[in-house]
Design a protein around this motif. Structure first.
Motif, short mmCIF file in Angstrom:
data_model
loop_
_atom_site.label_atom_id
_atom_site.label_comp_id
_atom_site.label_asym_id
_atom_site.label_seq_id
_atom_site.Cartn_x
_atom_site.Cartn_y
_atom_site.Cartn_z
N CYS A 192 -4.37 3.93 -2.55
CA CYS A 192 -3.39 4.98 -2.79
C CYS A 192 -2.96 4.89 -4.26
N ILE A 193 -3.12 5.98 -4.99
CA ILE A 193 -2.80 6.01 -6.41
C ILE A 193 -1.37 6.52 -6.58
N LEU A 194 -0.51 5.69 -7.15
CA LEU A 194 0.89 6.05 -7.34
C LEU A 194 1.19 6.19 -8.84
N ILE A 195 2.07 7.14 -9.16
CA ILE A 195 2.48 7.37 -10.54
C ILE A 195 3.77 6.60 -10.78
N ALA A 196 3.67 5.51 -11.55
CA ALA A 196 4.85 4.68 -11.76
C ALA A 196 4.65 3.78 -12.97
N THR A 197 5.75 3.45 -13.64
CA THR A 197 5.70 2.47 -14.72
C THR A 197 5.53 1.08 -14.11
N LYS A 198 5.18 0.11 -14.93
CA LYS A 198 4.99 -1.26 -14.44
C LYS A 198 6.25 -1.78 -13.77
N GLU A 199 7.41 -1.40 -14.33
CA GLU A 199 8.68 -1.90 -13.77
C GLU A 199 8.96 -1.32 -12.39
N GLN A 200 8.41 -0.16 -12.07
CA GLN A 200 8.72 0.52 -10.81
C GLN A 200 7.58 0.45 -9.79
N GLN A 201 6.50 -0.22 -10.14
CA GLN A 201 5.34 -0.27 -9.24
C GLN A 201 5.68 -0.89 -7.89
N ALA A 202 6.39 -2.02 -7.91
CA ALA A 202 6.72 -2.70 -6.66
C ALA A 202 7.62 -1.85 -5.77
N THR A 203 8.58 -1.15 -6.40
CA THR A 203 9.50 -0.30 -5.64
C THR A 203 8.77 0.86 -4.98
N GLU A 204 7.86 1.51 -5.74
CA GLU A 204 7.11 2.64 -5.20
C GLU A 204 6.17 2.17 -4.08
N GLU A 205 5.53 1.04 -4.28
CA GLU A 205 4.63 0.52 -3.25
C GLU A 205 5.40 0.22 -1.97
N GLU A 206 6.57 -0.39 -2.11
CA GLU A 206 7.38 -0.71 -0.93
C GLU A 206 7.77 0.56 -0.17
N TYR A 207 8.11 1.62 -0.88
CA TYR A 207 8.50 2.87 -0.23
C TYR A 207 7.33 3.46 0.54
N TYR A 208 6.16 3.51 -0.06
CA TYR A 208 5.01 4.11 0.63
C TYR A 208 4.54 3.23 1.79
N ARG A 209 4.70 1.92 1.64
CA ARG A 209 4.25 1.03 2.72
C ARG A 209 5.24 0.99 3.87
#
Length: 296
Positions: A192-209
Motif C-alpha cells: 500500500c503506497i501512502l503519501i506521508a513525510t518520514k515523520e508521519q509514516q508510522a502514524t499513517e501506517e497505523e491508521y490504515y492498518r
C-alpha cells in the motif's frame, strides 16, 4: 433611530414587559414606551394591543418582530466581522489541505476567492491529517480540508464537505487491475503506497492498518505524483478518494472501487477551523468550496 426602536420593541416582546425590557436596556420605562409609540406613529400601524398592564402583538407587530430579529442579527454579525477585519494585523487567509488530495475544486475555490477578494493574500500548505491537525492547534493555518478521523470537537467548526468513495490505483500489469472491485484482503499481497513525510509514516501506517484494516506491507511517497510513479512501476497500489472532480488516471493505471462486505468504502471530508478564530473570509472560503463540491 429605527434600529434603536427595533431593539426596544424586540426587548419588550421577549421580556413580555415594558418594565423588564427597560431595566435590561438601562433606560427608563417611560423612554421605552415613548419610543415604541413613536415607532407605531412612524409606521402608521398598531404593533401592540394594550390592555391594562399587559399587551398582545397585533398581526403587524408579529411581522415586525420577526423581521426585526433577522435584521438585528445581521447587523450584529456585520459589526463583528468588520471589527475582526479592522483589528487583524494583515489580511491573509492560510489554507491547509491533504497531501493526497487530487480534486480540482480546491483550485477553483482558490481562484474564485482571489477574484472576489483581491485584498486577501492566500497562503496554502499541504500535509497529512495529523500534520494539518497540528497546524490548526498551533494556529499556523486558518482552515484545513481534511478527512475526519476524530469525533467532532465543540471547539471547532466542522463543516462536512463530501462523503467520498475510496479507490485503489494499480498498474495495468498488476493481475488485480482487471477486477471490477477490490477489498483490502485481496490487496494484502500488494504494498500500500501512502503519501506521508518520514515523520508521519508510522502514524499513517497505523491508521490504515488498525482503523481501515489493511494487513499488508507499506511503501511511502512524499507527493501524489511520486506515489503515482510508484504505481506506474507496479510497485504497489495507491488508495485514493474521489473528493470532487478527480482527474482520470493515465493509461497505464486503473482505478478500482474499494469495497467492504460488498459496500463501497467511504470517507468523510470536512473543512475545519477554530470557532474562536472564525471570521467572514474563513466562512466564505468554506462555503465556496462546499458549493463547488456539491455540484459534482
Amino acid at each position: 433611530m429605527l434600529l434603536n426602536q427595533m431593539k426596544y420593541f424586540t426587548a419588550v416582546v421577549e421580556h413580555n414587559s415594558f418594565t423588564e425590557a427597560a431595566a435590561a436596556l438601562f433606560i427608563s420605562q417611560s423612554a421605552i414606551s415613548q419610543q415604541i409609540q413613536s415607532l407605531e406613529e412612524e409606521l402608521g400601524v398598531q404593533l401592540l394591543f394594550r390592555q391594562h398592564r399587559s399587551f398582545q402583538l397585533t398581526p403587524a407587530g408579529e411581522h415586525f418582530y420577526r423581521q426585526s430579529k433577522l435584521i438585528l442579527t445581521d447587523i450584529s454579525k456585520l459589526k463583528r466581522e468588520t471589527r475582526q477585519i479592522g483589528e487583524s494585523e494583515e489580511s491573509q487567509l492560510k489554507i491547509g489541505y491533504l497531501r493526497v488530495y487530487g480534486g480540482l475544486e480546491l483550485h477553483e475555490a482558490v481562484a474564485l476567492f482571489s477574484e472576489r477578494y483581491p485584498e486577501i493574500s492566500l497562503s496554502i500548505i499541504n500535509g497529512t491529517h495529523e500534520e494539518l491537525y497540528h497546524e490548526l492547534l498551533q494556529k499556523s493555518v486558518d482552515i484545513v480540508l481534511s478527512d475526519q478521523r476524530r469525533a467532532f470537537s465543540e471547539d471547532y467548526m466542522n463543516l462536512e464537505l463530501v462523503q467520498s468513495e475510496m479507490y485503489a490505483e494499480l498498474a495495468m500489469q498488476n493481475s488485480l487491475s482487471q477486477q471490477k472491485e477490490l477489498t483490502w484482503t485481496e490487496l494484502k499481497d500488494s504494498p500500500c503506497i501512502l503519501i506521508a513525510t518520514k515523520e508521519q509514516q508510522a502514524t499513517e501506517e497505523e491508521y490504515y492498518r488498525n482503523t481501515l484494516g489493511f494487513n499488508g506491507s507499506f511503501l511511502f511517497a512524499e507527493s501524489l505524483d511520486e506515489g503515482r510513479l510508484l504505481v506506474a512501476g507496479n510497485r504497489g497500489f495507491l488508495p485514493i478518494e474521489s473528493v470532487g472532480t478527480l482527474p482520470p488516471p493515465v493509461g497505464t493505471i486503473r482505478r478500482i472501487p474499494l469495497m467492504k462486505d460488498r459496500v463501497p468504502i467511504t470517507r468523510k471530508y470536512c473543512a475545519f477551523w477554530q470557532k474562536k478564530r472564525s471570521n467572514y473570509y474563513i466562512e466564505e472560503f468554506a462555503a465556496l468550496l462546499q458549493q463547488l463540491l456539491a455540484k459534482q
